[in-house]
Enzyme design. Sequence first.
Site, PDB file in Angstrom:
ATOM      1  N   GLU A 131      41.057  25.703  43.980  1.00 46.01           N
ATOM      2  CA  GLU A 131      40.654  27.104  43.926  1.00 46.01           C
ATOM      3  C   GLU A 131      41.206  27.735  42.657  1.00 46.01           C
ATOM      4  OE1 GLU A 131      43.759  29.185  46.928  1.00 46.01           O
ATOM      5  OE2 GLU A 131      42.229  27.995  47.959  1.00 46.01           O
ATOM      6  N   HIS A 137      53.013  38.117  28.993  1.00 44.83           N
ATOM      7  CA  HIS A 137      54.384  37.640  29.199  1.00 44.83           C
ATOM      8  C   HIS A 137      54.412  36.125  29.336  1.00 44.83           C
ATOM      9  CE1 HIS A 137      53.763  36.860  33.367  1.00 44.83           C
ATOM     10  NE2 HIS A 137      53.616  38.126  33.700  1.00 44.83           N
TER      11      HIS A 137
END
Lengths: 289, 399
Positions: free
Chosen positions: A209, A247
């Site tokens: 997924e 980040h």
Amino acid sequence: MSILIDKRTKVIIQGITGHQGTFHSEAMLDFGTNIVAGVTPGKGGANVYGVDVYNDVKSAIKKTGANASVVFVPAQYAKSAVFEAIDAGIKLIVIITEHVPSHDMIDMLIHARTNGARIIGPNCPGIATPGIAKLGIIPNQTLKKGKIGVISRSGTLTYEIVNTLSKAGLGESTVIGIGGDKIPGTTFVDALGLFGEDKDTDAVVLIGEIGGGAEEEAAEFIKNYFKKPVVGFIAGVYAPPGKRMGHAGAIISGNSGTAQSKIAAFESAGVTVASSPDKIPVILNRALL
Amino acid sequence: MHKLRKVARTERLIQKMHNNVIMVNLLEYEGKALFKKYNIRIPAGKVIHNEKGVPAFKKEKVLKAQVPTGHRGKNGGVVIVKDSADARNAIKTMKKINFDGFFSKDFLLEDKVKHPTELYLSIALDRSKRAPVLLASDRGGVNIEEIPKENIFIFTLISKNNSLGITNLIEQELFTKLNLEKDTREAFYELIDSMWRLYQEEDAELVEINPLAVLKNGFIALDSKIVIDDDALFRHPDIKVPLSTDPLELAAKKQNMSFVRLGGDIGLIANGAGLTMATIDMIAEKGGTTGDFLDLGGTDDPKKVAAAVGLIANLHPKALLINIFGGVTKADTVAEGIVAAVDSLKPDFRIFVRLSGFGTEKGKETLRKKGIDAYDGADEAINAVVSYTRKSLGQRGKL
């Protein structure tokens, strides 16, 4: 033959007296699993569907010679339950519990590696080998003995696909739900490695997924090392795309994570990607000709 | 102590599909409060909640919007202000800025820190390595994706002999690679140790300092980015996750279900993230559009199912598809819940149910008695609901 479990697998259920633990122990027993003991601290002496309950893993092993465990204990206590099992000498631990903190999982993984144990899960449906045993919660009636290995990150979607395979007459050698958590005890690559060695597995269905990079890594492994046919399925093609975070997560996981990236990785590794679960048996039959 | 914010909507959506969770991204000032707790130096500053809270000052300071998303600087969320009037004006402007779906309610007013160089430093959970990693670069101040790969130093924090943590060797090697002044050696090691302690003790999945100001005698964290593992919040009762402002999301959450608005025609109730996503995919493949959906999770309580149908009924979809694969959730229980909901709500839309797994036969019988269509296969059920909605809409759906 099959992977991870065989007729000698003697199973304990940690958290057997809880609602889920009890319900699924009965289903596992019906499936033919050799459950030799249950463990719930403070409930020693109880009996669940004919299975004796012990206060701790050590005494359960001493009495029964158990070598595998299925963990249903709440997330807060999962780490101590798994450490207890590893310290007592259990070598295969299936963690069904969801919401296990990732720091706890890192600790468990290190402890398992140092002691030669394998963890499957957490937050997973477990493993099942039709005709042998089931360590987990995959519905019994979906499973059928066969030659297809199934590896999945999902829960109910695994049942859906296993059911489809069984109904099409294909059946499964072993089904492994590795779980959808960030830090799985066993990865797609680990499971592929096991199926690669297994004489009773002719082909593998890999159910992924969106999110993370596990499918891309599996594709890389298949490209380089895996010789059997693999059919892939990715859930979440139409889910809204994630965002760039700016980040460290972005640099660590690179560009992977989208359905498109996973499908492209699979296809470049020669894995046929099914657009819906019901197409999987057709593709498998073609691949196995 | 820390007030937390939702992450951007799309991210949340995917998160919720997976685990019914909100990722806990601390705001800059919340992260800096943690830095202070772990003796990591931060600039002198003040959190401001509205224009009235701006203190009197007459030297250049930095004013920063407090939003849990990246690329804040590029969107006008970081400005230099020269006095309090200037700051008040800047706050007025910033309040109107949409930062990837977020509006800043709080602002951080900080002293400017003069520094010749900036570093990038973080400890993050690497899913692929299944280990924490230490990342560092001498090119701080820009987003990490924009730093050239050869300027990023990465250390895996589980060693070959399976010990966890940052060794002296790693610290020494990094100190050398970053070309830092000898006098800062002790301060650098202390900083790394503090970051590691914060990462471990607060159940962080990311502790990032970017930029990290390098001074003659030490380091100052000019920004903070901290992500806490939401599954570990039971160990951190002081960290409060804000409740959603969407009443339906709240109602779903109370029942341990995930509710997401997608804006299409077909309401969807399914169980499990993977199956829910696969169902949305199949609806789309067949030319339908999913409206609002609920991931029921596992349940054996018919009341929970009835509540789910009730929630979706509030939104008046063109049709409702219920796709259940029984395991933990039993199909007959689901059927009971559906019938109870239909009896009490008398919904104005048609319901298509797909039941499979445990208790299917009994469940289908219950539904049939009530005149509700029950299907064995997901494919059949999805075909039926998509063709029904497209017909009822006069082929409005995309072809």
